[in-house]
Scaffold this motif. Sequence first.
Motif, PDB file in Angstrom:
ATOM      1  N   VAL A 240       0.172 -12.691   9.680  1.00  0.00           N
ATOM      2  CA  VAL A 240       0.721 -11.164   9.621  1.00  0.00           C
ATOM      3  C   VAL A 240      -0.197 -11.027   8.001  1.00  0.00           C
ATOM      4  O   VAL A 240       0.371 -11.675   7.052  1.00  0.00           O
ATOM      5  CB  VAL A 240       1.656 -10.601   9.226  1.00  0.00           C
ATOM      6  N   ALA A 241      -1.137 -10.326   8.438  1.00  0.00           N
ATOM      7  CA  ALA A 241      -1.950 -10.098   7.424  1.00  0.00           C
ATOM      8  C   ALA A 241      -1.363  -8.455   6.528  1.00  0.00           C
ATOM      9  O   ALA A 241      -0.155  -8.033   6.601  1.00  0.00           O
ATOM     10  CB  ALA A 241      -3.009  -9.251   7.438  1.00  0.00           C
ATOM     11  N   GLY A 242      -1.841  -9.265   5.282  1.00  0.00           N
ATOM     12  CA  GLY A 242      -0.572  -8.359   3.759  1.00  0.00           C
ATOM     13  C   GLY A 242       0.080  -9.229   3.432  1.00  0.00           C
ATOM     14  O   GLY A 242       0.906  -8.939   2.086  1.00  0.00           O
ATOM     15  N   ARG A 243       0.125 -10.869   3.847  1.00  0.00           N
ATOM     16  CA  ARG A 243       1.184 -11.609   3.430  1.00  0.00           C
ATOM     17  C   ARG A 243       1.199 -12.622   2.816  1.00  0.00           C
ATOM     18  O   ARG A 243       0.475 -12.989   3.611  1.00  0.00           O
ATOM     19  CB  ARG A 243       2.691 -12.039   4.506  1.00  0.00           C
ATOM     20  N   VAL A 244       1.991 -13.369   2.162  1.00  0.00           N
ATOM     21  CA  VAL A 244       1.186 -14.314   1.169  1.00  0.00           C
ATOM     22  C   VAL A 244       1.913 -15.479   1.949  1.00  0.00           C
ATOM     23  O   VAL A 244       2.810 -16.241   1.995  1.00  0.00           O
ATOM     24  CB  VAL A 244       1.506 -14.684  -0.312  1.00  0.00           C
ATOM     25  N   TYR A 245       0.942 -16.974   2.608  1.00  0.00           N
ATOM     26  CA  TYR A 245       1.476 -18.038   3.054  1.00  0.00           C
ATOM     27  C   TYR A 245       1.159 -19.486   2.218  1.00  0.00           C
ATOM     28  O   TYR A 245       0.305 -18.964   1.674  1.00  0.00           O
ATOM     29  CB  TYR A 245       0.869 -18.604   4.268  1.00  0.00           C
ATOM     30  N   ARG A 246       2.649 -19.671   2.158  1.00  0.00           N
ATOM     31  CA  ARG A 246       2.396 -21.036   0.975  1.00  0.00           C
ATOM     32  C   ARG A 246       2.995 -22.269   2.253  1.00  0.00           C
ATOM     33  O   ARG A 246       3.777 -21.993   3.045  1.00  0.00           O
ATOM     34  CB  ARG A 246       3.816 -21.462   0.535  1.00  0.00           C
ATOM     35  N   ALA A 247       1.578 -23.515   1.272  1.00  0.00           N
ATOM     36  CA  ALA A 247       1.366 -24.604   2.384  1.00  0.00           C
ATOM     37  C   ALA A 247       2.833 -25.841   2.646  1.00  0.00           C
ATOM     38  O   ALA A 247       2.828 -25.563   1.413  1.00  0.00           O
ATOM     39  CB  ALA A 247       0.722 -25.239   2.582  1.00  0.00           C
ATOM     40  N   GLN A 248       3.917 -25.439   3.070  1.00  0.00           N
ATOM     41  CA  GLN A 248       5.058 -27.076   3.184  1.00  0.00           C
ATOM     42  C   GLN A 248       4.983 -27.431   3.521  1.00  0.00           C
ATOM     43  O   GLN A 248       3.751 -28.136   4.063  1.00  0.00           O
ATOM     44  CB  GLN A 248       6.184 -25.347   4.086  1.00  0.00           C
TER      45      GLN A 248
ATOM     46  N   GLY B  90       1.801 -27.031  -1.141  1.00  0.00           N
ATOM     47  CA  GLY B  90       2.311 -26.476  -2.136  1.00  0.00           C
ATOM     48  C   GLY B  90       1.706 -25.226  -2.741  1.00  0.00           C
ATOM     49  O   GLY B  90       2.054 -24.345  -3.713  1.00  0.00           O
ATOM     50  N   ASP B  91       0.555 -25.308  -2.369  1.00  0.00           N
ATOM     51  CA  ASP B  91      -0.441 -23.904  -2.556  1.00  0.00           C
ATOM     52  C   ASP B  91       0.075 -22.445  -1.776  1.00  0.00           C
ATOM     53  O   ASP B  91       0.582 -23.231  -0.410  1.00  0.00           O
ATOM     54  CB  ASP B  91      -1.557 -24.048  -2.008  1.00  0.00           C
ATOM     55  N   SER B  92      -0.545 -21.412  -2.353  1.00  0.00           N
ATOM     56  CA  SER B  92      -0.243 -20.402  -1.443  1.00  0.00           C
ATOM     57  C   SER B  92      -1.439 -19.315  -0.701  1.00  0.00           C
ATOM     58  O   SER B  92      -2.382 -19.240  -2.663  1.00  0.00           O
ATOM     59  CB  SER B  92       0.623 -19.601  -2.192  1.00  0.00           C
ATOM     60  N   ALA B  93      -1.217 -18.719  -0.512  1.00  0.00           N
ATOM     61  CA  ALA B  93      -2.653 -17.613  -0.020  1.00  0.00           C
ATOM     62  C   ALA B  93      -2.229 -15.993   0.103  1.00  0.00           C
ATOM     63  O   ALA B  93      -1.225 -16.430   1.328  1.00  0.00           O
ATOM     64  CB  ALA B  93      -3.361 -18.639   0.729  1.00  0.00           C
ATOM     65  N   LEU B  94      -3.238 -15.084   0.205  1.00  0.00           N
ATOM     66  CA  LEU B  94      -2.983 -14.565   1.092  1.00  0.00           C
ATOM     67  C   LEU B  94      -3.710 -14.200   1.743  1.00  0.00           C
ATOM     68  O   LEU B  94      -5.364 -14.536   2.532  1.00  0.00           O
ATOM     69  CB  LEU B  94      -3.050 -12.911   0.195  1.00  0.00           C
ATOM     70  N   LEU B  95      -2.762 -13.799   3.037  1.00  0.00           N
ATOM     71  CA  LEU B  95      -3.742 -13.076   4.898  1.00  0.00           C
ATOM     72  C   LEU B  95      -4.739 -11.950   4.214  1.00  0.00           C
ATOM     73  O   LEU B  95      -3.824 -11.149   4.705  1.00  0.00           O
ATOM     74  CB  LEU B  95      -3.276 -13.794   5.884  1.00  0.00           C
ATOM     75  N   ILE B  96      -5.815 -12.477   4.420  1.00  0.00           N
ATOM     76  CA  ILE B  96      -6.386 -10.624   4.176  1.00  0.00           C
ATOM     77  C   ILE B  96      -6.247 -10.366   6.097  1.00  0.00           C
ATOM     78  O   ILE B  96      -6.491  -9.156   6.058  1.00  0.00           O
ATOM     79  CB  ILE B  96      -7.310 -10.532   3.056  1.00  0.00           C
ATOM     80  N   GLN B  97      -7.139 -11.056   6.270  1.00  0.00           N
ATOM     81  CA  GLN B  97      -6.918 -10.243   8.023  1.00  0.00           C
ATOM     82  C   GLN B  97      -6.805 -11.432   9.175  1.00  0.00           C
ATOM     83  O   GLN B  97      -7.002 -12.932   8.449  1.00  0.00           O
ATOM     84  CB  GLN B  97      -8.366  -9.939   8.827  1.00  0.00           C
ATOM     85  N   GLY B  98      -6.019 -11.232  10.105  1.00  0.00           N
ATOM     86  CA  GLY B  98      -5.482 -11.904  11.219  1.00  0.00           C
ATOM     87  C   GLY B  98      -5.819 -12.147  12.091  1.00  0.00           C
ATOM     88  O   GLY B  98      -7.222 -12.216  12.579  1.00  0.00           O
TER      89      GLY B  98
END
Length: 186
Positions: free
Chosen positions: A178-186, A40-48
């Motif tokens: 991919v860096a720059g995208r927000v990922y939400r834990a599903q 349910g939490d999300s975070a922006l990936l700033i470097q992959g």
Amino acid sequence: MPNVRAGRLSLFIAITAVACGDGPTAPDPEPTYLLPFPVGDSALLIQGNHGSFTHFGPSAYGFDFRMTIGRVVTAMRAGQVVAVEERYLDGNRTPGQENLVFLRHDDGTFARYYHLTVNGALVSLGQRVAAGDTIGLSGDTGYSTTPHLHVDVTRDCVAWGCQTVWIRFQNAGADTLVAGRVYRAQ
Ligand SMILES: [Zn+2]
């Protein structure tokens, strides 16, 4: 000839099941990982992976998620706690002075969680944790320019400089982050 095909498929499944049941060394399925924060939490990936800032050489495989200080960090995979550091102050900007938790997985790989906040390790040495368990709180310690969580997985050794390996997240909605995208834990 649908019945014949179905019959062959059933036979194949039956043989495969027997073979797996008899084999003492049936290969493990490819391990998968959970994102290092709660469902349910999300975070922006700033470097992959292969990020030009710090993810190259042996450290090429890793993920930096933007997280404000104090967010819940969870285990990507079940393991045993093999290292804990939580004495350093946020914002110290000093390489080598990261608060961290390291877990050893049953296949000998290690997961590393870096830059936790001061007193932000919520597990103890030797403790076993399940995938998804809370293990710490995010921070901004050590070699860090902004509050974030760095995670990676190594094989054979766990110190900084050890070779990191590619991993797949099972609950990010994508195999490659991919860096720059927000990922939400599903
Ligand atoms: Zn990083």
